[in-house]
Structures are given as C-alpha cells and as structure tokens.
Scaffold this motif. Structure first.
Motif, short mmCIF file in Angstrom:
data_model
loop_
_atom_site.label_atom_id
_atom_site.label_comp_id
_atom_site.label_asym_id
_atom_site.label_seq_id
_atom_site.Cartn_x
_atom_site.Cartn_y
_atom_site.Cartn_z
N TYR A 271 0.73 -1.14 0.03
CA TYR A 271 -0.02 0.24 0.06
C TYR A 271 1.08 1.37 -0.14
N ALA A 272 0.32 2.27 -0.18
CA ALA A 272 0.74 3.71 -0.14
C ALA A 272 -0.26 4.63 -0.44
N LEU A 273 0.28 5.83 0.07
CA LEU A 273 -0.94 6.97 -0.32
C LEU A 273 -0.04 7.91 -1.15
N ALA A 274 -0.99 8.56 -2.18
CA ALA A 274 -0.43 9.24 -3.09
C ALA A 274 -1.25 10.57 -3.31
N LEU A 275 -0.49 11.68 -3.93
CA LEU A 275 -1.36 12.79 -4.44
C LEU A 275 -1.58 13.01 -6.00
N PRO A 276 -2.68 13.37 -6.30
CA PRO A 276 -2.97 13.58 -7.92
C PRO A 276 -1.97 14.94 -8.35
N GLU A 277 -1.92 14.51 -9.52
CA GLU A 277 -0.80 15.58 -10.22
C GLU A 277 -1.01 17.04 -9.90
N ASN A 278 -2.21 17.53 -9.83
CA ASN A 278 -2.63 18.85 -9.50
C ASN A 278 -2.10 19.19 -7.90
N MET A 279 -2.38 18.29 -7.13
CA MET A 279 -2.01 18.49 -5.77
C MET A 279 -0.45 18.57 -5.41
N LYS B 82 1.75 19.60 -7.50
CA LYS B 82 2.29 20.88 -7.93
C LYS B 82 2.03 21.83 -7.18
N GLN B 83 0.84 21.79 -6.44
CA GLN B 83 0.26 22.84 -5.53
C GLN B 83 1.00 22.83 -4.09
N TYR B 84 1.47 21.44 -3.57
CA TYR B 84 1.95 21.23 -2.36
C TYR B 84 3.38 20.49 -2.35
N LEU C 162 1.86 14.62 4.89
CA LEU C 162 0.45 14.61 4.71
C LEU C 162 -0.34 14.88 5.86
N THR C 163 0.08 14.28 6.97
CA THR C 163 -0.54 14.34 8.29
C THR C 163 -0.72 15.82 8.83
N ARG C 164 0.52 16.60 8.50
CA ARG C 164 0.58 17.70 9.04
C ARG C 164 -0.18 18.72 8.18
#
Length: 297
Positions: A125-133, A135-137, A146-148
């Motif tokens: 398993y893993a957690l992932a961000l979409p491309e737009n997020m 770039k934004q973060y 991510l927790t913060r």
C-alpha cells in the motif's frame, strides 16, 4: 502397403497420446485483480514451454484461493508475504522484506505450502497525491507531511480516498491513523472501490488516495507516491507458492520458476499492469509479448 501405413499411423497416434498423458498437470490460481491475472497467465504460458499442462482458475477471493490451495484444489499461487503474514498467520510484528519472507516460509511449511524463490517486486500500500495537488503542495513528500497538511485543514477540500477493504481492516486505516496520529474522520475520508480511488485521483477530485505500489495507473495518471516514513505498511514481496506434495512429485518446478520470478520488479509490474488497466490490452497478449521479449532457456 496400406495396412503398413495404417499400423504406423496408429503407432504415432498412440505415441502422441502417451506423450500428452505424461505431461504433469499444474493448477494455477489467481485472485481477482489485474496483477494476479497477469502473473498466472505469464506463468501458464511459460510452464507450457517446459512441458506442463497448465490449468488456470482466475477471479478468486483471497481466502477462497488460500483454502483451495490448502485443501489441494490448487497447486500454485503467486502469493504476497504481507498477505500470508497478516491475513493467514495473524502476525502483527513489523518485519522487513527478508524477515517477512523467512517467517512465512517457515509458517506455511507447516501447512504443506512451499515458498519458492521470490520476485524482486513488492505490491504494498501507499498514499499518493494527484498531479494537481503534487504541484500545489511540493512540500508533501511523505505520510508525515500529509498528516501535517491534514492537521491544518481537515475539511472537505482535503478529502482522502480509501478503498473499502483497507478502510475496514484492523491492519488498515485504524492502524495507520494511530501510528501517524492522522486527523482522518468520516468528514474528510471517502470509501470506494479501489478502481474509483484512481479515477478520483486522476480527476483531481481528492487531496490524496490509497494506491498500490505496482499499479500501472501510478505512472499513467502522474500520481506522486508518498514515502511511508514510519514504515507502517507491511512488505508484500510476491513469490510462487506451491503445495509440498506437488513439489515432491515435480521437484524440477522450483528450478523452472526461479528465473521467471527474477524477471519481475516494481517497474516491470507497473508497465505490465498499465498495458491491461490503461491501454486495455488482453492479459494473454501481454503475457505472450512479455515472454517473447524475455526468453528463458
């Protein structure tokens, strides 16, 4: 002359039947997701070149596949160390990849199952961000990051998508939230089918989502996989697991499968999975093409 030709024909026919009858039958199981279907199909096509008569049963649930193998209805499965460790042997101790393999090999041997040489990939398993997020973060590179970010804003504009199984497993969401002290509640999480998690990520509809590290959609959808910096997720190295009774009858199988398992690493599995899940190619076609590109003597 006609009589002689007939006799020779009969002899050749009987010889062919006898040769076919001598082929060892191996029953291969596969769970109900793309990677398992591909591994079973590649293995089936490969073992046919080694003289086996392969029979594949696909679309099985995890528990059904395991019970079928333990009861002797299946001879072989591609299994993951973390699945056997946690789901079948109820070990919650945190182990690295080598320790996990050694432990499941030992525990499953008592159940008549043999772990053969492992592959080079781990579908965890893993957690992932979409491309737009992403770039934004750009500062979010790990689950702790991510927790913060979730602590700063736990509203609906920072939704986290999770597949239903993970969200409800004792070793899934609850344990992750506890270890990382994450502010994840019903308000900012959405449970859905695993495939829909990827759709939500691709469309930028969620802040983050649960993914699998060898999924072909990671590259295709340009998702940013976050580091599991506190090592919550178990190792899920894949390896062929065979019944001891079958291996005793066909000891060459271990040597036959070793070079095949060595061909699979994380990037290779992502590419293979993408050809099915993203490009919509047939698993049998992808398997045949892979074996043509990677001939094994």
């Amino acid at each position: 002359m006609k009589k002689l030709t007939l006799i020779l024909g009969c002899i050749l026919l009987l010889a062919g039947i006898a040769q076919a009858a001598e082929k060892p039958v191996i029953r291969i199981g596969a769970r109900v997701f793309t990677e398992q279907t591909l591994l079973a199909e590649i293995t089936s096509q490969y073992l046919r070149t080694k003289g086996y008569d392969t029979r594949v049963t696909s679309g099985l649930g995890s528990n059904l596949a395991r019970s079928a193998q333990e009861s002797g209805q299946l001879d072989m499965l591609w299994e993951y160390t973390g699945v056997s460790l946690v789901a079948y042997n109820h070990v919650d101790e945190k182990l690295d990849s080598e320790q996990s393999y050694a432990r499941v090999k030992e525990l499953d041997a008592k159940k008549g199952l043999v772990w053969l040489s492992p592959s080079k990939f781990s579908n965890t398993y893993a957690l992932a961000l979409p491309e737009n997020m992403a770039k934004q973060y750009p500062q979010i590179n790990s689950i702790s990051d991510l927790t913060r970010a979730l602590a700063e804003d736990s509203g609906e504009n920072r939704l986290v998508a999770l597949d239903t199984e993970f969200a409800n497993r004792s070793d899934g969401l609850a344990g992750m939230v506890k270890l990382y002290d994450m502010n994840l509640t019903r308000k900012n999480t959405r449970q859905m089918d695993a495939g829909l998690v990827y759709t939500a990520l691709r469309n930028g509809q969620v802040f983050a989502g649960l993914v699998y590290t060898t999924d072909g959609r990671l590259n295709a959808f340009k998702l940013k996989v976050l580091e599991d910096d506190k090592h919550y997720f178990p190792d899920y190295t894949a390896a062929p697991v065979v019944r001891q009774v079958y291996l005793d009858a066909h000891p060459q199988l271990a040597a036959d499968l070793k070079p095949l398992a060595a061909l699979f690493d994380d990037e290779t599995m992502r590419e293979l999975n993408a050809r099915v899940d993203v490009d919509h190619e047939s698993p049998s076609v992808v398997a045949a093409d892979f074996l043509r590109q990677h001939p094994i003597n």
